[in-house]
Design an enzyme around this catalytic site. Structure first.
Site, PDB file in Angstrom:
ATOM      1  N   HIS A 197       2.513   3.009   6.157  1.00  0.00           N
ATOM      2  CA  HIS A 197       3.372   2.981   5.426  1.00  0.00           C
ATOM      3  C   HIS A 197       1.924   3.961   4.743  1.00  0.00           C
ATOM      4  CE1 HIS A 197       0.256  -0.604   4.999  1.00  0.00           C
ATOM      5  NE2 HIS A 197      -0.257  -0.069   3.243  1.00  0.00           N
ATOM      6  N   HIS A 234      -3.483   5.421  -0.695  1.00  0.00           N
ATOM      7  CA  HIS A 234      -4.045   5.976   1.075  1.00  0.00           C
ATOM      8  C   HIS A 234      -3.373   5.543   2.067  1.00  0.00           C
ATOM      9  CE1 HIS A 234      -3.279   0.830   0.193  1.00  0.00           C
ATOM     10  NE2 HIS A 234      -2.626   1.156   1.355  1.00  0.00           N
ATOM     11  N   GLU A 244      -6.406   3.066   5.626  1.00  0.00           N
ATOM     12  CA  GLU A 244      -5.698   1.165   6.012  1.00  0.00           C
ATOM     13  C   GLU A 244      -5.952   0.822   6.892  1.00  0.00           C
ATOM     14  OE1 GLU A 244      -2.475  -0.633   3.922  1.00  0.00           O
ATOM     15  OE2 GLU A 244      -3.198  -2.369   4.429  1.00  0.00           O
TER      16      GLU A 244
HETATM   17 CO    CO Z   1      -1.055  -0.373   2.283  1.00  0.00          CO
END
Ligand code: CO
Length: 134
Positions: A7, A79, A130
């Site tokens: 994502h 992020h 991440e």
């Molecule tokens: Co995330």
């Protein structure tokens, strides 16, 4: 080592407005807002054919995105999340290469119930990264 883009997270000041923009203007399928008190955010998931967008709004006083929104009042990309097969071996490879892992270096349970780690943006060209074990 990294696999699919899981994502892209976008911090927003007004979650309802952002969700409506993705739904009505961009024509995407968006979830209802989901409060995640353990992460200090409320999230709307935008489902795309090949990945997800997560719209993040602060929840509670100690929200990790509050400071980001102070610096970026219009919101902005917060992020990116890449999938890895084995988060501990990924962490060890990254730290051996000099990358800094945020927090105590131990994986936490992320927004999708899977182990995640965050990597210092200064080590990744200004982007908070991440990694998520899937
Ligand atoms: Co995330």
């Amino acid at each position: 080592m990294i696999g699919r883009l899981n994502h892209v997270a976008i911090a927003v000041a007004d979650l309802d407005k952002a969700a409506a923009m993705y739904r009505d203007t961009l024509g995407a399928v968006v979830s209802a807002p989901i409060a995640q008190p353990a992460h200090g955010v409320t999230v709307v998931f935008v489902e795309l054919p090949n990945t997800k967008i997560e719209l993040l709004a602060p929840l509670g006083a100690a929200s990790p995105i509050a400071r980001f929104l102070e610096r970026n009042p219009d919101g902005g990309m917060h992020h990116v999340c890449y999938e890895v097969d084995d988060i501990l071996s990924a962490r060890d490879r990254l730290t051996a290469a000099g990358a800094r892992v945020l927090g105590d270096g131990e994986p936490k349970t992320g927004a999708h119930g899977k182990p995640v780690l965050f990597l210092h943006p200064k080590d990744f060209h200004g982007t908070l990264v991440e990694i998520e074990q899937v």
